[in-house]
Write an enzyme that holds these catalytic residues in place. Sequence first.
Site, PDB file in Angstrom:
ATOM      1  N   ASP A  47       7.910   7.849 -13.991  1.00  0.00           N
ATOM      2  CA  ASP A  47       6.503   8.264 -13.993  1.00  0.00           C
ATOM      3  C   ASP A  47       6.494   9.747 -13.613  1.00  0.00           C
ATOM      4  O   ASP A  47       6.880  10.109 -12.500  1.00  0.00           O
ATOM      5  CB  ASP A  47       5.756   7.410 -12.955  1.00  0.00           C
ATOM      6  CG  ASP A  47       4.288   7.784 -12.815  1.00  0.00           C
ATOM      7  OD1 ASP A  47       3.859   8.794 -13.405  1.00  0.00           O
ATOM      8  OD2 ASP A  47       3.574   7.051 -12.095  1.00  0.00           O
TER       9      ASP A  47
ATOM     10  N   LYS B 147      -3.410  15.314 -14.601  1.00  0.00           N
ATOM     11  CA  LYS B 147      -2.937  16.060 -13.440  1.00  0.00           C
ATOM     12  C   LYS B 147      -2.498  17.465 -13.863  1.00  0.00           C
ATOM     13  O   LYS B 147      -2.871  18.443 -13.255  1.00  0.00           O
ATOM     14  CB  LYS B 147      -1.763  15.337 -12.768  1.00  0.00           C
ATOM     15  CG  LYS B 147      -1.979  13.844 -12.524  1.00  0.00           C
ATOM     16  CD  LYS B 147      -2.782  13.565 -11.269  1.00  0.00           C
ATOM     17  CE  LYS B 147      -3.360  12.166 -11.232  1.00  0.00           C
ATOM     18  NZ  LYS B 147      -2.425  11.075 -11.111  1.00  0.00           N
TER      19      LYS B 147
ATOM     20  N   TRP C 153       2.134   4.689  -6.128  1.00  0.00           N
ATOM     21  CA  TRP C 153       2.240   4.541  -7.585  1.00  0.00           C
ATOM     22  C   TRP C 153       3.477   3.748  -7.984  1.00  0.00           C
ATOM     23  O   TRP C 153       3.434   2.961  -8.925  1.00  0.00           O
ATOM     24  CB  TRP C 153       2.193   5.910  -8.264  1.00  0.00           C
ATOM     25  CG  TRP C 153       0.877   6.605  -8.046  1.00  0.00           C
ATOM     26  CD1 TRP C 153       0.669   7.769  -7.385  1.00  0.00           C
ATOM     27  CD2 TRP C 153      -0.418   6.144  -8.462  1.00  0.00           C
ATOM     28  NE1 TRP C 153      -0.676   8.062  -7.372  1.00  0.00           N
ATOM     29  CE2 TRP C 153      -1.359   7.088  -8.021  1.00  0.00           C
ATOM     30  CE3 TRP C 153      -0.873   5.020  -9.153  1.00  0.00           C
ATOM     31  CZ2 TRP C 153      -2.736   6.954  -8.255  1.00  0.00           C
ATOM     32  CZ3 TRP C 153      -2.241   4.882  -9.388  1.00  0.00           C
ATOM     33  CH2 TRP C 153      -3.139   5.844  -8.943  1.00  0.00           C
TER      34      TRP C 153
HETATM   35  C1  LIG Z   1      -2.571   9.532 -10.981  1.00  0.00           C
HETATM   36  C2  LIG Z   1      -1.265   8.839 -11.101  1.00  0.00           C
HETATM   37  C3  LIG Z   1      -1.127   7.595 -11.739  1.00  0.00           C
HETATM   38  C4  LIG Z   1      -2.296   6.845 -12.278  1.00  0.00           C
HETATM   39  O1  LIG Z   1      -2.774   7.438 -13.398  1.00  0.00           O
HETATM   40  P1  LIG Z   1      -4.076   6.889 -14.158  1.00  0.00           P
HETATM   41  O2  LIG Z   1      -4.058   7.737 -15.375  1.00  0.00           O
HETATM   42  O3  LIG Z   1      -5.237   7.105 -13.265  1.00  0.00           O
HETATM   43  O4  LIG Z   1      -3.839   5.451 -14.454  1.00  0.00           O
HETATM   44  C5  LIG Z   1       0.122   7.056 -11.837  1.00  0.00           C
HETATM   45  N1  LIG Z   1       1.199   7.674 -11.339  1.00  0.00           N
HETATM   46  C6  LIG Z   1       1.113   8.861 -10.698  1.00  0.00           C
HETATM   47  C7  LIG Z   1       2.341   9.507 -10.167  1.00  0.00           C
HETATM   48  C8  LIG Z   1      -0.118   9.482 -10.567  1.00  0.00           C
HETATM   49  O5  LIG Z   1      -0.216  10.656  -9.932  1.00  0.00           O
END
Ligand SMILES: *Cc1c(COP(=O)(O)O)cnc(C)c1O
Length: 376
Positions: A171, A195, A102
């Site tokens: 993030d 998540k 990511w």
């Molecule tokens: C799942 C995830 C993403 C991507 O998220 P989307 O909503 O599918 O674009 C980005 N960063 C992390 C840490 C993730 O777990």
Amino acid sequence: MARVYNFSAGPSALPEEVLKECADEMLDFNGSGQSVMEMSHRSKDYEPIIQDAESMVRKLMGVPDNYKVLFLQGGGSTQFAMVAENLARAHRKAAYIETGVWAKKAAAEAKRLGIDVDVIASSKDRNYSYIPQVQRISGGYDYAYICLNNTIMGTRYGYIPETDGIPLVADISSCVLSEPLDVSKFGLLFAGAQKNLAPAGVTLVIIREDLICGEEECLPGTPAMLCYKTHADNGSMYNTPPCYTIYVLGKVLHWIERNGGAEGMLARNREKSDYLYDFLDTSDFYHATAEKGSRSMMNVPFLTKYSDHAADDQSAAAKEKEINGKFVREAEAAGLVNLKGHRLVGGMRASIYNAMTLDGVKALVDFMGRFAEENR
Ligand SMILES: *Cc1c(COP(=O)(O)O)cnc(C)c1O
């Protein structure tokens, strides 16, 4: 009806209480005679829902008054571009710490937009199984970027880098509200909600107000929809927000509050993850892939002893594949679902977000013990 224990990395399990409340209100929300799904986002019934979700984010995360809380669409992945388009203003230069997929995707997106991307540290040398120590970041950067919890690799920052005034972007898609976090240390935080907070469809963004700029200051060609100011000026209602998802998000936030807030989640998550890691660390059949000191409380990838020689021995690789497949199939039959590992790590992965119970983790560990006995 039997509910399973769902270890999916995302979209993932939601608290059962929340699902029941949603079911109860499905046909008639609060005497309105409508489902929240059907409501105008500008109606008197809906407005309190989004306002409450925002105030709950502020309360539970301790968001200071000089930050905006936004509910956007496009997932975490859209933030990879938005961050660069809105923040890379003065130097067109940013620092990234590469801790897995990511973080790499985020850096790649900034590069695509012409930003000078400095990868100042990486854990690639050991397949991203740890978090590099970068206590201090300095230099002519518009922002510094980290991925606080690495969903695929199962690693988590145990510290927050000092940045000497450079806005720190994180993030927090897979760790938001899993433990307390000092928002004031960051310029911008974002989290795809699927998540740990809600169904898919909404992205939470928390941005310090001085970092919000008009379209003319963003990178040339930045669409209005990708400019934070557009959404900040319109209370996340510039266009139709993901109304229903925000409603579920609000319910999850109240559930978190009833369970002790961020501190309560930390206690719960520490207990669950310690239980699983303690089992893995004392097992001669399984091992965790993330290094001690960098381990995630949310995502726990693990391998079996059959992986030991799989990299350089074809028959061992075939045996490993067979065992992993068998594990996932038998776990599913036992009501433990979505345990298949990510292809980049292999093996299995148990995602144990806020909504996962200690009972669920114990059921998993019991199963793992039985499986080890039968397959050693
Ligand atoms: C799942 C995830 C993403 C991507 O998220 P989307 O909503 O599918 O674009 C980005 N960063 C992390 C840490 C993730 O777990």
